[in-house]
Structure formats: C-alpha cells, structure tokens
Design a protein around this motif. Structure first.
Motif, short mmCIF file in Angstrom:
data_model
loop_
_atom_site.label_atom_id
_atom_site.label_comp_id
_atom_site.label_asym_id
_atom_site.label_seq_id
_atom_site.Cartn_x
_atom_site.Cartn_y
_atom_site.Cartn_z
N UNK A 133 0.84 -1.12 -0.02
CA UNK A 133 0.08 0.07 0.08
C UNK A 133 0.91 1.19 -0.08
N UNK A 134 0.41 2.15 -0.93
CA UNK A 134 1.41 3.39 -1.18
C UNK A 134 0.65 4.67 -0.44
N UNK A 135 1.33 5.40 0.19
CA UNK A 135 0.90 6.71 0.93
C UNK A 135 0.30 7.52 -0.17
N UNK A 136 -0.59 8.52 0.12
CA UNK A 136 -1.12 9.30 -0.93
C UNK A 136 -0.60 10.82 -0.74
N UNK A 137 -0.45 11.63 -1.77
CA UNK A 137 0.01 12.86 -1.80
C UNK A 137 1.07 13.37 -2.79
N UNK A 138 1.60 14.21 -2.71
CA UNK A 138 2.72 14.56 -3.51
C UNK A 138 4.05 13.92 -3.44
N UNK A 139 4.91 14.00 -4.63
CA UNK A 139 6.24 13.19 -4.71
C UNK A 139 7.01 14.32 -4.21
N UNK A 140 7.82 14.13 -3.26
CA UNK A 140 8.99 14.85 -2.55
C UNK A 140 10.13 14.31 -3.18
N UNK A 141 10.78 14.73 -4.12
CA UNK A 141 12.05 14.07 -4.79
C UNK A 141 13.01 13.86 -3.98
N UNK A 142 13.61 14.87 -3.40
CA UNK A 142 14.84 14.92 -2.32
C UNK A 142 15.04 13.82 -1.50
N UNK A 143 13.98 13.67 -0.69
CA UNK A 143 14.05 12.57 0.27
C UNK A 143 13.22 11.11 -0.34
N UNK A 144 12.52 11.38 -1.55
CA UNK A 144 11.99 10.38 -2.17
C UNK A 144 10.69 9.82 -1.80
N UNK A 145 9.82 10.60 -1.03
CA UNK A 145 8.88 10.19 -0.22
C UNK A 145 7.26 11.00 -0.82
N UNK A 146 6.32 10.20 -0.25
CA UNK A 146 5.10 10.89 -0.95
C UNK A 146 4.25 11.31 0.40
N UNK A 147 3.88 12.44 0.25
CA UNK A 147 3.19 13.08 1.42
C UNK A 147 2.26 14.22 1.07
N UNK A 148 1.28 14.53 1.91
CA UNK A 148 0.81 15.46 1.78
C UNK A 148 0.12 16.10 3.04
N UNK A 149 0.23 17.19 3.64
CA UNK A 149 -0.15 17.72 4.94
C UNK A 149 -1.73 17.92 4.92
N UNK A 150 -2.11 18.12 3.41
CA UNK A 150 -3.68 18.27 3.37
C UNK A 150 -4.64 17.01 3.58
N UNK A 151 -3.69 15.96 3.60
CA UNK A 151 -4.55 14.69 3.52
C UNK A 151 -4.81 13.94 5.05
N UNK A 152 -5.70 13.31 5.37
CA UNK A 152 -5.65 12.64 6.56
C UNK A 152 -4.51 11.42 6.86
N UNK A 153 -4.37 11.43 8.01
CA UNK A 153 -3.41 10.29 8.46
C UNK A 153 -4.00 8.98 7.72
N UNK A 154 -3.10 8.15 7.05
CA UNK A 154 -3.54 6.68 6.65
C UNK A 154 -4.29 5.99 7.61
N UNK B 220 10.19 15.41 7.23
CA UNK B 220 10.27 14.35 7.73
C UNK B 220 9.67 14.07 9.35
N UNK B 221 9.33 15.29 9.88
CA UNK B 221 8.88 15.32 11.14
C UNK B 221 7.54 14.97 11.39
N UNK B 222 6.57 15.56 10.55
CA UNK B 222 5.11 15.23 10.65
C UNK B 222 4.89 13.77 9.79
N UNK B 223 5.60 13.48 8.85
CA UNK B 223 5.47 12.03 8.59
C UNK B 223 5.78 11.02 9.37
N UNK B 224 6.90 11.07 10.30
CA UNK B 224 7.21 10.21 11.20
C UNK B 224 6.42 10.03 12.45
#
Length: 265
Positions: free
Chosen positions: A146-167, A193-197
């Motif tokens: 299962x892949x997280x939803x949101x925008x691709x942030x290329x430098x850390x290579x993660x997908x995240x969106x602060x506008x989306x609810x927690x998975x 990485x702080x809100x993601x983790x």
C-alpha cells in the motif's frame, strides 16, 4: 579541443568535490575538473585504487567509514551509496524480526529500502511512503503493498501531503531510518520528515529504528522522536560503548549487526 589540466590538479579537484557532497557523478565532475569523461574515469580508477575515494555505480563516493557532518539531508540517490555494508547487515537483522502475515510500515530511507527488498518475496503487508521502494516492489515483489497518498517530494524520495488525513492503517511494526541520533533522540534534517514520522509512529505497536553507527556522529536540526519512544534500534558493530549505553539507559533494545561476521570453521 579540450585542454586538460595536470593529473595532480585533477585529482585535487575530484577530492574537493566530495567535501560538501559525498557523492558525485561523472557528469558532475565534468564541470568541476574540465576534462573528458574518459580522463575522469581513469582518474577515478587511480584514486579508488589509492583508497582516497570509492568508485560506485554512477560515480564516486567517500571511502567507507568517512563522513562529512552537515546540517542538511542528503538526497536519496546520494545516501544510498554510503555505508552499504553496514546498512545491509542491519537490514538482515531487521528481516529476522518479521513473520509471515505481518503488517508493516516502512518509512523512506536507504537502509529501509535495503531491508524491504529482503521482504519482497515474503507473505507480508507493507505500507510505505517511499517512491523508490514502491517502484522496486512493483517490479520485483509479490508482497502486498500500500502506497501513501499525496505529492512526490523528490529529494527524500517520499510521498506526503499535509492536506490529507493520516492513513487508515495499523501495523505491528514501524521500521524507519534516522538522519542523526543523540541524547535528545532521533533527529532529521528535512522538516518534512517530522510530521511524516510522528504521524506514522501513532499507527504501529512497535517502533524499530535502523541506523548505522555513523548516525551517532551526525548532526541534524529537527527532533522527531525521543529515545524513550524507540522500542528497538538496530545498528552495526562499530557503535561505541558510550552510544550503546545511552540507548539502553533509556530502555531501548539494541541489536548489533556484525558487518564482517567471522567465517564458520
């Protein structure tokens, strides 16, 4: 016609290129050195043989055991060539903690990437925000992903969106790496990485940090998790006694992976 400088000067420039970023491609060195690709590759081979740099796929990196303290995070593509032997040993120990049927959260990061590759053919469920990992598992794995939803942030290579609810997930174990570790806990250089983790940490029974011993010598700006929130930390056998005691005194279960295990007699 390109006029190339003397070999000692080229070698100096190549080494200088690794002072601020411990990975550089041949393309990067073209602008720095001002020589042809063929000449640069010959210079790289000589410097690698001398142990001054390390030749890796796609370019050059610092020798094993060398690192540069810096406050900003390396991109995923740079970090993946650092301390590979230690990361692989750590990943092997982490894989031993997984059982068929487990539901796991695996955060973006290069040690986590190596670890998850070992689970590709296992009967586990993986939730990840790592775009490189998701792409690799799509091509090579059979496990449920299962892949997280949101925008691709290329430098850390993660997908995240602060506008989306927690998975809407829950896992038995949350595996993640760290930019740095110290008395204040786990730290990161990228504020994203702080809100993601912290968000994902709420979704798992146990937090397991995968961090090679160099991370205890690194510096980072943003505290993420205190040591008391870490259930298990897996590191390599170069960890100092002081750092080991720092973890165990806070109740962290430490697993030490042997980077070069002795051969069986």
């Amino acid at each position: 016609m390109r006029v190339e400088g003397a070999e000692p000067e080229r070698h100096r420039l190549i080494q200088e290129a690794l002072k601020e970023r411990p990975f550089a491609t041949v393309r990067d060195l073209l602008d720095v050195v001002g020589a042809s690709p063929a000449t640069i590759r010959r210079d790289i081979a000589k410097l690698h043989q001398a142990g001054v740099i390390r030749k890796v796929f796609g370019g050059i990196a610092l020798p094993e055991g060398a690192h540069v303290q810096r406050m900003h995070a390396r991109p995923f593509t740079e970090n993946r060539v650092m301390n590979v032997e230690a990361k692989t040993a750590i990943a092997m120990e982490a894989a031993k903690l997984c059982r068929d049927g487990d539901s796991l959260i695996i955060n973006g990061g290069t040690t986590s990437f190596i670890f998850a590759q070992m689970l590709a053919r296992r009967s586990v469920k993986i939730f990840t925000n790592s775009m490189p990992l998701a792409a690799w598992l799509w091509e090579n794995g059979v496990c449920h992903v299962t892949i997280a939803g949101g925008e691709l942030h290329r430098e850390p290579g993660v997908v995240f969106s602060s506008a989306m609810q927690d998975p809407d997930i829950f896992a038995s174990k949350f595996f993640l790496g760290a930019q740095a570790l110290g008395p204040e806990g786990m730290l990161e250089s990228h504020p994203l990485m702080v809100p993601i983790i912290t968000g994902l940490a709420k979704r798992a029974d146990e937090i397991i940090v995968l961090a090679d011993s160099s991370k205890f010598e690194m510096r980072a700006r943003y505290p993420v998790l205190p040591l008391t929130r870490i259930g298990t930390l897996i590191t390599d056998d170069r960890i100092s006694e002081a750092h080991h005691d720092m973890l165990t005194n806070e109740g962290v279960d430490v697993i030490v992976a042997s980077v070069n295990p002795p051969e069986a007699e």
